[in-house]
Design an enzyme around this catalytic site. Structure first.
Site, PDB file in Angstrom:
ATOM      1  N   MET A   1      35.350  39.471  37.979  1.00  9.24           N
ATOM      2  CA  MET A   1      36.663  39.573  38.621  1.00  9.24           C
ATOM      3  C   MET A   1      36.683  40.710  39.640  1.00  9.24           C
ATOM      4  SD  MET A   1      39.613  38.151  36.317  1.00  9.24           S
ATOM      5  CE  MET A   1      39.932  39.393  35.082  1.00  9.24           C
ATOM      6  N   CYS A   2      37.226  41.849  39.318  1.00  4.14           N
ATOM      7  CA  CYS A   2      37.510  42.977  40.211  1.00  4.14           C
ATOM      8  C   CYS A   2      38.893  42.776  40.851  1.00  4.14           C
ATOM      9  CB  CYS A   2      36.512  43.159  41.346  1.00  4.14           C
ATOM     10  SG  CYS A   2      34.857  43.619  40.817  1.00  4.14           S
ATOM     11  N   GLY A   3      39.574  43.863  41.071  1.00  3.02           N
ATOM     12  CA  GLY A   3      40.872  43.810  41.730  1.00  3.02           C
ATOM     13  C   GLY A   3      40.860  44.650  42.985  1.00  3.02           C
TER      14      GLY A   3
ATOM     15  N   ARG B   1      41.996  43.283  35.933  1.00  2.00           N
ATOM     16  CA  ARG B   1      40.955  42.547  36.671  1.00  2.00           C
ATOM     17  C   ARG B   1      39.629  43.312  36.673  1.00  2.00           C
ATOM     18  NH1 ARG B   1      42.418  38.172  39.483  1.00  2.00           N
ATOM     19  NH2 ARG B   1      40.401  38.279  40.492  1.00  2.00           N
TER      20      ARG B   1
END
Lengths: 292, 227
Positions: free
Chosen positions: A1-3, A32
Site C-alpha cells: 500500500m503506502c499513503g 496505509r
C-alpha cells in the site's frame, strides 16, 4: 500500500497552516503504511541562503560541534538538523560532510526544501519534528508499507536526489536494479537499495540533461517499469504521475486556495472548502503539474 | 427516517444496525451522515431498505448488497458495490476503479464518470454509467450489461465472456476477443429498460453494442506451436 499526501498552496494566507494541514492529512493515511513516515516542506529562508537537512543515528555526538566544524548556522530537531549555508559555500560544506562526518546523511539540499523522516507512525514522526508548527508554500508526506527495501530511516520517503527536488511513491518498480547500474555508469549515485530513490535519481538525471520536470516525468513513462503513483516536489512546483495501469489509488482536489493530493479522499476531508473543491482521479500516464 | 451519524457512531455500529434489518422491518428509510470518505459503508445489507449516504465514501461502499437501495450523494472510492447480488446502488458523483466488480445481480448507476476496470469480472450485474469509463473495463465480464453514455477507455471488454457492453461515445480500443456487434431490436428494448431504471434519458438508438467474438473459449490446436 503506502499513503501519500501533498498540498500546494495558492493562497499565501494558508502558508502558516501548511504543517498542521499536512500532518492531519498524513495521520489519516496511517493505516496505509505503519512502517515509517516522512514529510518534505518547502519554505524559503529570509536570507536567500541554501539549506541542507542532515540526519544522524547518533545526534548527540554528531551534531555536538557541527556548527563550529562546518562554520554554518545549525538548527537541531531530534535526529535531524537544518544547516543554513550561503549559496557559494554549498559545495564545500557538502564535501566536508562527506569526508569528515560519516555519521551524517544528507536528506535534502536547496533553497526551500526540508525533509524529515523516521521509522514509526506519521503521528510520532510529526510530533518528533514539530511538523504541525511548520509554515511553507507546499509540502509532501508519505507513510510507508515497505516492499522493495528494509524499514530504515533512509528507506523512508521522501527521497531527494537534486536541489529542491523530492519524490514520494506508492507502488514498486521492477527495473530499478538495472536502472541503478545505468545511472551509476552515467555518474549519478544512489545511496540506498530502495526502488523509489532510483526513480528520484532518474528524474534528477534527466533534469540535469536539460529536461524540465514535465519532460522528465514523460520520459519516465517508458523508462520506469512497474507500478507507481508518484508525487514530486520542486522549489516552485508540485507534480503527480500514475503509471499506465494505474492500480495505485490517487485523488486530486483543487480550489482557489490550493491543490491537494491524497491516496484516498479521506485524507482531504478536513481541508478548508473541500466540500466545494473540484475533486477528481488523475488519469493514468498523464503528467499533472502546478507551479508558483 | 432513521439517521446514523458517523461522527457519533462507529462504522461497525452503523453497518451492524443496517445489517440487522430484515424483510419485516418497519425502518425502511435510513440516512448516513458525515461519511467523510470512510471505507465499507453500508456493506452486506440484506433487506429492502433505502439508504442515503450524504457525502463521499471510500473503498467498497455497498459491497455484497442484497435487496437494498443505496444512494450516495457524492463520489465513491474503489470497488463500489463489489460483488452485489441484487438491489440498486446510485452514485451521484464519480466512481473510482473496479466499480461493480464481480457483481452477480442488481443495478449500479454512476451519474458521473467511472475510472479503470469498471465491471471487471461482472457476473450478472447491470451497470449504467452516465459519463465515461476508464481502461480495462468489463475485463473477463461473464454476464450482465455495462452501459456507457460517454466514452470508454483502452482495452474495453478484454477476454470478455457473455456480458453485453453498450457505448454511446467513442471506444479508445477494444481488448482481446471483444468485437462490435449488431444492435437488434431486443437489444434496443433491453437498453431502454436499463436507461430508464438508471434515470437516464439517452436515446438507445445512439449506442453501439460490443461483446465476445468467442475465439478465446477453446484451445486452438493451430496455436500449439506458440506454447
Amino acid at each position: 500500500m503506502c499513503g501519500i499526501v501533498g498540498l500546494f498552496l495558492k493562497d499565501k494566507q494558508l502558508q502558516p497552516q501548511l504543517g498542521i494541514l499536512l500532518t492531519d492529512m498524513l495521520v489519516t493515511m496511517s493505516d496505509r503504511g505503519p512502517d515509517s513516515a516522512g514529510i518534505a516542506v518547502y519554505r524559503e529562508t529570509a536570507s536567500g541562503c541554501f539549506k541542507i537537512t542532515v540526519q544522524s543515528a547518533n545526534p548527540a555526538v554528531d551534531f555536538a560541534d557541527l556548527h563550529q566544524d562546518l562554520g554554518v548556522k545549525i538548527e537541531v530537531i531530534d535526529t535531524h538538523a537544518i544547516l543554513t549555508v550561503p549559496s557559494d559555500e554549498i559545495a564545500e560544506v557538502l564535501a566536508q560532510i562527506e569526508v569528515a562526518h560519516p555519521g551524517l546523511r544528507v536528506m535534502s539540499r536547496g533553497k526551500a526544501i526540508e525533509i524529515y523522516k523516521e521509522v514509526g507512525l506519521p503521528q510520532s514522526v510529526a510530533d518528533r519534528f514539530n511538523i504541525p508548527d511548520l509554515s511553507g508554500s507546499h509540502g509532501i508526506g508519505h507513510t510507508r508499507m515497505a516492499t522493495e527495501s528494509a524499514v530504515t530511516t533512509l528507506g523512508a520517503h521522501p527521497f531527494s536526489t537534486g536541489a529542491d527536488q523530492c519524490l514520494v511513491h506508492n507502488g514498486s518498480l521492477s527495473n530499478h536494479n538495472r536502472l541503478r547500474r545505468k545511472l551509476a555508469r552515467q555518474g549519478t549515485q544512489v545511496q540506498t537499495e530502495n526502488d523509489t530513490e532510483v526513480a528520484a535519481a532518474y528524474l534528477t538525471h534527466r533534469m540535469e540533461q536539460g529536461d524540465d520536470l514535465g519532460e522528465a516525468l514523460e520520459a519516465g513513462l517508458s523508462d520506469l517499469d512497474g507500478f507507481y503513483t508518484f508525487v514530486v516536489g520542486t522549489e516552485n512546483g508540485f507534480g503527480v504521475l500514475r503509471d499506465p495501469i494505474a492500480c495505485k489509488p490517487a485523488v486530486l482536489a483543487e480550489t482557489d486556495q490550493y491543490v491537494a493530493f491524497g491516496s484516498e479522499y479521506r485524507a482531504l476531508v478536513n481541508l478548508p472548502g473541500i466540500a466545494h473543491a473540484n475533486v477528481w482521479e488523475p488519469e493514468p500516464a498523464t503528467v499533472y503539474f502546478w507551479s508558483h | 427516517m432513521q439517521q446514523l451519524d458517523l461522527e457519533t457512531h462507529s462504522l461497525r455500529e452503523v453497518n451492524a444496525m443496517l445489517q440487522a434489518q430484515d424483510a419485516q422491518t418497519n425502518h425502511t428509510e435510513w440516512e448516513i451522515l458525515n461519511p467523510k470518505g470512510a471505507h465499507a459503508i453500508a456493506c452486506g445489507l440484506d433487506a429492502e431498505i433505502d439508504v442515503k449516504v450524504k457525502g463521499a465514501t471510500g473503498y467498497y461502499c455497498g459491497g455484497m448488497n442484497k435487496h437494498a437501495t443505496i444512494r450516495v450523494a457524492g463520489s465513491v472510492g474503489p470497488g463500489v458495490c463489489e460483488n452485489m447480488m441484487s438491489g440498486k446502488v446510485v452514485v451521484e458523483g464519480n466512481a473510482s476503479q473496479y466499480a461493480g466488480a464481480t457483481g452477480h445481480g442488481g443495478l449500479l448507476v454512476i451519474k458521473g464518470n467511472a475510472s479503470s476496470r469498471c465491471g471487471i469480472s461482472m457476473k450478472g450485474i447491470n451497470i449504467v454509467v452516465h459519463g465515461n469509463i476508464g481502461h480495462m473495463s468489463a475485463f473477463m465480464a461473464q454476464s450482465g450489461s455495462l452501459v456507457v453514455c460517454g466514452d470508454a477507455g483502452d482495452a474495453l471488454g478484454d477476454s470478455i465472456y457473455e456480458a453485453q457492453v453498450f457505448v454511446r461515445g467513442s471506444v479508445a480500443s477494444l481488448g482481446a476477443d471483444c468485437i462490435e456487434k449488431e444492435m437488434r431490436p431486443e437489444h434496443i428494448a433491453k437498453l431502454s429498460e436499463l436507461l430508464s431504471a438508471a434515470e437516464c434519458d439517452a436515446d438507445p438508438s445512439t449506442f453501439r453494442r460490443y461483446g465476445s467474438a468467442r475465439q478465446l473459449y477453446n484451445f486452438d490446436i493451430d496455436n500449439a506451436g506458440a506454447y
